[in-house]
Write a protein that holds these residues in place. Structure first.
Motif, PDB file in Angstrom:
ATOM      1  N   LYS A 270      37.607  80.270  88.198  1.00 26.77           N
ATOM      2  CA  LYS A 270      37.856  79.247  89.225  1.00 26.77           C
ATOM      3  C   LYS A 270      37.476  77.869  88.706  1.00 26.77           C
ATOM      4  CE  LYS A 270      36.986  79.596  93.556  1.00 26.77           C
ATOM      5  NZ  LYS A 270      36.281  79.809  94.846  1.00 26.77           N
ATOM      6  N   ASP A 271      38.366  76.896  88.892  1.00 24.26           N
ATOM      7  CA  ASP A 271      38.086  75.492  88.601  1.00 24.26           C
ATOM      8  C   ASP A 271      37.521  75.306  87.200  1.00 24.26           C
ATOM      9  OD1 ASP A 271      38.855  74.741  91.225  1.00 24.26           O
ATOM     10  OD2 ASP A 271      36.889  75.332  91.964  1.00 24.26           O
ATOM     11  N   THR A 272      38.205  75.851  86.231  1.00 26.44           N
ATOM     12  CA  THR A 272      37.711  75.770  84.853  1.00 26.44           C
ATOM     13  C   THR A 272      38.076  74.446  84.193  1.00 26.44           C
ATOM     14  OG1 THR A 272      39.705  76.931  84.111  1.00 26.44           O
ATOM     15  CG2 THR A 272      37.750  78.264  84.511  1.00 26.44           C
ATOM     16  N   SER A 273      39.018  73.703  84.770  1.00 24.60           N
ATOM     17  CA  SER A 273      39.419  72.420  84.202  1.00 24.60           C
ATOM     18  C   SER A 273      38.547  71.301  84.765  1.00 24.60           C
ATOM     19  CB  SER A 273      40.885  72.126  84.517  1.00 24.60           C
ATOM     20  OG  SER A 273      41.733  73.111  83.952  1.00 24.60           O
ATOM     21  N   GLY A 274      38.146  70.375  83.897  1.00 25.72           N
ATOM     22  CA  GLY A 274      37.371  69.243  84.364  1.00 25.72           C
ATOM     23  C   GLY A 274      35.938  69.613  84.701  1.00 25.72           C
ATOM     24  N   MET A 275      35.304  68.772  85.534  1.00 23.50           N
ATOM     25  CA  MET A 275      33.874  68.950  85.824  1.00 23.50           C
ATOM     26  C   MET A 275      33.622  69.288  87.288  1.00 23.50           C
ATOM     27  SD  MET A 275      32.429  65.020  85.557  1.00 23.50           S
ATOM     28  CE  MET A 275      30.893  65.448  86.379  1.00 23.50           C
ATOM     29  N   LEU A 276      34.619  69.922  87.936  1.00 25.80           N
ATOM     30  CA  LEU A 276      34.444  70.261  89.340  1.00 25.80           C
ATOM     31  C   LEU A 276      33.414  71.363  89.536  1.00 25.80           C
ATOM     32  CD1 LEU A 276      35.715  69.391  92.091  1.00 25.80           C
ATOM     33  CD2 LEU A 276      37.132  71.432  91.936  1.00 25.80           C
ATOM     34  N   ARG A 277      33.364  72.330  88.637  1.00 27.15           N
ATOM     35  CA  ARG A 277      32.436  73.459  88.781  1.00 27.15           C
ATOM     36  C   ARG A 277      31.686  73.649  87.466  1.00 27.15           C
ATOM     37  NH1 ARG A 277      32.556  77.510  92.672  1.00 27.15           N
ATOM     38  NH2 ARG A 277      34.647  76.889  93.281  1.00 27.15           N
ATOM     39  N   GLN A 278      30.440  73.202  87.438  1.00 26.78           N
ATOM     40  CA  GLN A 278      29.647  73.187  86.219  1.00 26.78           C
ATOM     41  C   GLN A 278      28.410  74.095  86.343  1.00 26.78           C
ATOM     42  OE1 GLN A 278      30.239  70.192  83.429  1.00 26.78           O
ATOM     43  NE2 GLN A 278      31.987  71.377  84.142  1.00 26.78           N
ATOM     44  N   HIS A 279      27.887  74.508  85.203  1.00 29.10           N
ATOM     45  CA  HIS A 279      26.633  75.268  85.201  1.00 29.10           C
ATOM     46  C   HIS A 279      25.433  74.354  85.441  1.00 29.10           C
ATOM     47  CE1 HIS A 279      28.513  78.978  84.156  1.00 29.10           C
ATOM     48  NE2 HIS A 279      28.931  78.571  82.975  1.00 29.10           N
ATOM     49  N   GLN A 280      25.531  73.114  84.990  1.00 34.46           N
ATOM     50  CA  GLN A 280      24.476  72.122  85.200  1.00 34.46           C
ATOM     51  C   GLN A 280      25.106  70.901  85.851  1.00 34.46           C
ATOM     52  OE1 GLN A 280      22.134  71.008  81.734  1.00 34.46           O
ATOM     53  NE2 GLN A 280      21.781  68.961  82.555  1.00 34.46           N
ATOM     54  N   PHE A 281      24.503  70.443  86.936  1.00 30.03           N
ATOM     55  CA  PHE A 281      25.042  69.281  87.645  1.00 30.03           C
ATOM     56  C   PHE A 281      23.910  68.600  88.388  1.00 30.03           C
ATOM     57  CE2 PHE A 281      25.371  73.066  90.191  1.00 30.03           C
ATOM     58  CZ  PHE A 281      24.963  72.693  91.464  1.00 30.03           C
ATOM     59  N   GLU A 282      24.189  67.437  88.946  1.00 25.91           N
ATOM     60  CA  GLU A 282      23.175  66.689  89.687  1.00 25.91           C
ATOM     61  C   GLU A 282      23.563  66.593  91.153  1.00 25.91           C
ATOM     62  OE1 GLU A 282      21.951  62.966  87.876  1.00 25.91           O
ATOM     63  OE2 GLU A 282      22.407  63.769  85.884  1.00 25.91           O
ATOM     64  N   LYS A 283      22.527  66.573  91.981  1.00 26.01           N
ATOM     65  CA  LYS A 283      22.777  66.521  93.415  1.00 26.01           C
ATOM     66  C   LYS A 283      21.635  65.776  94.094  1.00 26.01           C
ATOM     67  CE  LYS A 283      23.277  70.561  95.582  1.00 26.01           C
ATOM     68  NZ  LYS A 283      23.228  71.245  96.885  1.00 26.01           N
ATOM     69  N   VAL A 284      21.970  65.046  95.131  1.00 24.82           N
ATOM     70  CA  VAL A 284      20.958  64.510  96.039  1.00 24.82           C
ATOM     71  C   VAL A 284      20.932  65.445  97.235  1.00 24.82           C
ATOM     72  CG1 VAL A 284      20.303  62.592  97.541  1.00 24.82           C
ATOM     73  CG2 VAL A 284      21.224  62.136  95.251  1.00 24.82           C
ATOM     74  N   GLU A 285      19.808  66.113  97.415  1.00 23.85           N
ATOM     75  CA  GLU A 285      19.671  67.127  98.458  1.00 23.85           C
ATOM     76  C   GLU A 285      18.853  66.580  99.619  1.00 23.85           C
ATOM     77  OE1 GLU A 285      20.221  71.201  99.888  1.00 23.85           O
ATOM     78  OE2 GLU A 285      21.211  69.879  98.444  1.00 23.85           O
ATOM     79  N   MET A 286      19.223  66.986 100.828  1.00 26.62           N
ATOM     80  CA  MET A 286      18.475  66.643 102.032  1.00 26.62           C
ATOM     81  C   MET A 286      17.907  67.924 102.635  1.00 26.62           C
ATOM     82  SD  MET A 286      21.231  64.051 103.806  1.00 26.62           S
ATOM     83  CE  MET A 286      22.495  65.323 103.868  1.00 26.62           C
ATOM     84  N   VAL A 287      16.664  67.867 103.089  1.00 24.83           N
ATOM     85  CA  VAL A 287      16.023  69.003 103.759  1.00 24.83           C
ATOM     86  C   VAL A 287      15.242  68.482 104.952  1.00 24.83           C
ATOM     87  CG1 VAL A 287      14.098  70.657 103.571  1.00 24.83           C
ATOM     88  CG2 VAL A 287      15.889  70.631 101.834  1.00 24.83           C
ATOM     89  N   THR A 288      15.318  69.210 106.057  1.00 20.89           N
ATOM     90  CA  THR A 288      14.518  68.895 107.235  1.00 20.89           C
ATOM     91  C   THR A 288      13.726  70.123 107.654  1.00 20.89           C
ATOM     92  OG1 THR A 288      16.040  67.205 108.076  1.00 20.89           O
ATOM     93  CG2 THR A 288      14.592  68.238 109.682  1.00 20.89           C
ATOM     94  N   ILE A 289      12.456  69.910 107.963  1.00 22.27           N
ATOM     95  CA  ILE A 289      11.582  70.923 108.557  1.00 22.27           C
ATOM     96  C   ILE A 289      11.246  70.430 109.947  1.00 22.27           C
ATOM     97  CG2 ILE A 289       9.361  72.109 108.370  1.00 22.27           C
ATOM     98  CD1 ILE A 289       9.489  71.471 105.316  1.00 22.27           C
TER      99      ILE A 289
END
Length: 429
Positions: A270-289
Motif C-alpha cells: 500500500k502507498d509504496t510510491s512517495g512518502m505517504l506511508r513511511q517507517h519513520q515520520f514526524e508528527k505533532v501529537e495532541m493528548v488530553t487527560i
C-alpha cells in the motif's frame, strides 16, 4: 481494558457491542474465568483463616504444656500453609489469565458510531474549502519539478531500505517549518502544553495505550527491549500511569513533536510510491487527560484544533466519522480528517482524533479524586494528530503546485521561511 464488574452485570450488552465490531461473544469465557478466579480467592481466604486459627491454638497448647496437642496443631499449620500457598498460586494464575484475555479485547464503540465493516462505510460529516481547479494535470508530490532532488528516496534506500526518505534543502526547511507552525498554533491559540518526550519506552507504556500485546508486529523493538514509539500518544498518555490527579487539575491538554516509527506490517503493497506511508515520520501529537464526563466535548475541541491547522494552511479537507469496522483498538469514537491531494485526485487521511473513554486509563491505572471527595475513578484519555508533518508537506506541495513547475507556499509558513514564498527546483525563493 474493560471492567469485569460491568461485564458481570450485563454480559449480553458487552457481547452486543463487540458484535458491532464484528467479534464473536466472549463474555461466557470471561465470566467462567472470573467465577473460577473468585472461587479460588475465596478458597484461599478460607484456608488462610483456618491456618490463622490453628496458629492461635498452637500457642494455647504450648502454654498449657500439652505437647501432643502442640505437635498435632503445628503439623496442621504446616499443612494449611502449603494448602494456602497452592490456592493463592491458583488464584493468581486465574487472575493473570483473565487479565491477559481482557487486554486483547478492543474498546466498545459508542452508540452514535455508525455500523460498518470497513473504511468504505465511514460517514462524511463535513467539508471545508474547495479543491482548486487546475489548468494542467496536477502531479503527485514526488513528481513535482519544484521538489527536484530535495526528496531523495534513492539515498534513503541505500541507507535504510524501502519506505524511508531523505529531505534536503528547501523541502527539508518547509517540513521543519510545518512542525514549528503546528506547535506554535497549538500552544499559543489552543492552550496546549508543549512537551519533548522520549521515543524509546518500556513494555508497560505500550501496554497502557494498547499497542501491546496484540499489535507488537506493527512496532519496532530494540535488542535491549525498549520500543520505538509509533506516536507520542504513547508517552503523553502514560503521564497518567499510576497517578491520581485532583479533579481541579483536569483537563490536561498536551502536545509533542516527535519522530514516530511503524513497521506497517499490515500494509504490504500500500502507498509504496512517495512518502505517504513511511517507517519513520514526524508528527505533532495532541493528548488530553480529563474527567470522563468531559470526554465527548474534549473530542470535539481536539478535532477543531487539528482542523485549524489545515484551515490556516488553506488546505481543503473533510471530516469523517469512522464506522465500527474501522475504529482503532482503543477508541470509542474516531474522527478522521482527510486532506485533498490533487495529485491523487482524492482525500487522504492526515489526522485521526479518538476518544478512548476510561479504556486506556484502566490499563495504566490512571485515576482522579472526584471533587466531592468520593472514591478515585479512572480518567478519560483522548489523542489525535495535529498533524502528521510529512503528509502535511505532501498536501502543501501538491495544492500549491503551479504550471511553471514551482510551488507557491501558504502565507502562514512565510514567517518560518525567512519571508520566502515559493519552492523552485528544491530551493526556497
Amino acid at each position: 481494558m474493560h471492567d469485569i464488574r460491568a461485564i458481570r452485570e450485563n454480559p449480553a450488552n458487552f457481547d452486543a457491542k463487540l458484535a458491532r465490531r464484528g467479534l464473536s461473544p466472549i463474555s461466557p469465557e470471561l465470566l467462567a474465568l472470573d467465577e473460577a478466579r473468585r472461587a479460588a480467592i475465596h478458597a484461599a481466604e478460607t484456608a488462610q483463616a483456618a491456618q490463622n486459627a490453628a496458629s492461635k491454638q498452637v500457642g494455647a497448647a504450648k502454654a498449657k504444656g500439652d505437647d501432643a496437642e502442640f505437635e498435632r496443631l503445628r503439623a496442621l499449620v504446616g499443612e494449611k500453609k502449603s494448602e494456602v500457598a497452592a490456592m493463592q498460586a491458583e488464584a493468581g494464575d486465574l487472575d493473570a489469565k483473565m487479565r491477559d484475555l481482557l487486554l486483547t479485547i478492543p474498546n466498545l464503540p459508542l452508540d452514535e458510531v455508525p455500523d460498518g465493516a470497513d473504511e468504505d462505510e465511514n460517514v462524511e460529516v463535513s467539508r471545508w474549502g474547495t479543491p482548486r481547479s487546475f489548468d494542467f494535470a496536477p502531479k503527485e508530490h514526488y513528481e513535482l519539478p519544484a521538489v527536484g532532488n530535495a526528496m531523495d528516496f534513492e539515498t534513503a534506500a541505500k541507507l535504510s531500505g524501502a519506505r524511508f526518505v531523505v529531505l534536503k534543502g528547501g523541502v527539508a526547511r518547509v517540513h521543519r517549518a510545518l512542525a514549528q507552525f503546528m506547535l506554535d498554533l497549538h500552544v499559543d491559540q489552543h492552550d496546549l502544553s508543549e512537551n519533548i518526550t522520549p521515543v524509546l519506552v518500556r513494555d508497560s507504556a505500550m501496554l497502557g495505550t494498547g499497542q501491546l500485546p496484540k499489535f507488537s508486529e506493527d512496532s519496532y523493538q530494540t535488542t535491549n527491549g525498549w520500543w520505538l514509539i509509533p506516536t507520542a500518544e504513547v508517552t503523553l498518555t502514560n503521564y497518567a500511569a499510576n497517578e491520581i490527579f485532583d479533579a481541579s487539575a483536569l483537563p490536561q491538554r498536551m502536545c509533542a513533536h516527535t519522530n514516530c516509527f511503524r513497521s506497517e506490517a499490515g500494509s504490504a503493497g500500500k502507498d509504496t510510491s512517495g512518502m505517504l506511508r513511511q517507517h519513520q515520520f514526524e508528527k505533532v501529537e495532541m493528548v488530553t487527560i480529563c474527567h470522563p464526563d468531559e470526554a465527548l466535548a474534549e473530542h470535539e475541541r481536539m478535532t477543531k484544533c487539528a482542523e485549524a491547522v489545515l484551515e490556516t494552511l488553506e488546505l481543503p479537507y473533510r471530516r469523517v466519522v469512522l464506522c465500527t469496522g474501522d475504529i482503532g483498538f482503543g477508541a470509542q469514537k474516531t474522527y478522521d480528517l482527510e486532506v485533498w491531494l490533487p495529485g491523487q485526485d482524492t482525500y487522504r487521511e492526515i489526522s485521526s482524533i479518538s476518544t478512548c473513554g476510561q479504556f486506556q486509563a484502566r490499563r495504566m491505572n490512571g485515576r482522579f479524586k472526584p471533587a466531592d471527595g468520593g472514591k478515585p475513578d479512572f480518567v478519560a484519555t483522548l489523542n489525535g494528530s495535529g498533524l502528521a508533518v510529512g503528509r502535511c508537506l505532501i498536501a502543501v506541495l501538491e495544492n500549491g503546485q503551479q504550471e511553471d513547475g514551482s510551488v507557491t507556499l501558504p502565507a502562514a509558513l512565510h514567517p518560518y521561511l525567512g519571508g520566502k514564498t515559493r519552492l523552485v527546483d528544491g530551493a526556497l525563493v
